[in-house]
Design a protein around this motif. Structure first.
Motif, short mmCIF file in Angstrom:
data_model
loop_
_atom_site.label_atom_id
_atom_site.label_comp_id
_atom_site.label_asym_id
_atom_site.label_seq_id
_atom_site.Cartn_x
_atom_site.Cartn_y
_atom_site.Cartn_z
N ILE A 6 0.70 -1.35 -0.05
CA ILE A 6 -0.01 0.07 0.09
C ILE A 6 0.85 1.14 0.03
N ILE A 70 -15.96 -3.12 3.43
CA ILE A 70 -15.70 -1.53 3.20
C ILE A 70 -16.84 -1.12 4.10
N LEU A 84 -11.40 0.62 4.47
CA LEU A 84 -11.42 -0.78 3.73
C LEU A 84 -10.66 -1.84 4.66
N LEU A 86 -9.03 -4.84 5.49
CA LEU A 86 -8.27 -5.42 4.37
C LEU A 86 -7.90 -6.94 5.10
N LEU A 91 -11.24 -8.46 -0.85
CA LEU A 91 -11.09 -7.55 -1.42
C LEU A 91 -9.92 -7.50 -2.17
N VAL A 96 -8.39 -2.51 -4.37
CA VAL A 96 -7.88 -1.71 -3.29
C VAL A 96 -7.11 -0.71 -4.08
N LYS A 97 -6.23 -1.05 -5.02
CA LYS A 97 -5.47 0.10 -5.91
C LYS A 97 -6.74 0.99 -6.75
#
Length: 119
Positions: A6, A70, A84, A86, A91, A96-97
Motif C-alpha cells: 500500500i 468496506i 477498507l 483488509l 477485497l 484496493v488500488k
C-alpha cells in the motif's frame, strides 16, 4: 495487500508525500498537501489492517452495500470517506488500488485549477 505494498503504491502517485501529522501511529498520504489515504499502523500490528480513503458519496454507498469489509470512514466524515478492512478478505488488490486511485483523483479534482495544473 500488505502495508508495504500500500505504501509503495500510494507513493507511486505523482506529488505524493507521507507523514505522521496526528501521531506516530497514523501514516497519512497526501497529494500536494491534501490527504487522500490514512493508515493506522497500530491497527495493522493488532491484525485489524485497514486504510481510510476518500470516496464519492454515491459510490461509497454502493461499495458499502456490496462489500462487508468496506464501511463508513473510521474517525472520518462518514459521507466522504470509507475504511477498507483488509484483514477481513474479499477485497482484491486490484480493487484496493482502484479505490486508492479514486481517492487520489477525488482530492485532485477538488483542488483549485492552478494547483491541479502543477501536477
Amino acid at each position: 495487500m500488505n502495508i508495504e505494498q500500500i505504501r509503495t503504491y500510494c507513493l507511486s502517485k505523482k506529488s505524493t508525500t507521507e507523514d505522521f501529522p496526528f501521531d506516530e501511529d497514523t501514516l497519512v498520504f497526501k497529494v500536494l498537501g491534501k490527504m487522500f489515504a490514512l493508515v493506522s499502523l497500530k491497527k495493522w500490528e493488532s491484525g485489524e489492517a485497514g486504510i481510510n480513503l476518500k470516496c464519492d458519496p454515491d459510490y461509497a454507498e454502493e461499495l458499502r452495500a456490496e462489500y462487508n469489509s468496506i464501511r463508513p470512514g473510521f474517525h472520518m466524515s462518514k459521507k466522504h470517506w470509507n475504511t477498507l478492512y483488509l484483514n477481513e478478505g474479499g477485497l482484491a488488490p486490484s480493487l484496493v488500488k482502484e479505490l486508492i486511485d479514486h481517492s487520489y483523483d477525488m482530492v485532485v479534482k477538488g483542488m483549485p485549477k492552478k494547483l491541479r495544473e502543477t501536477l
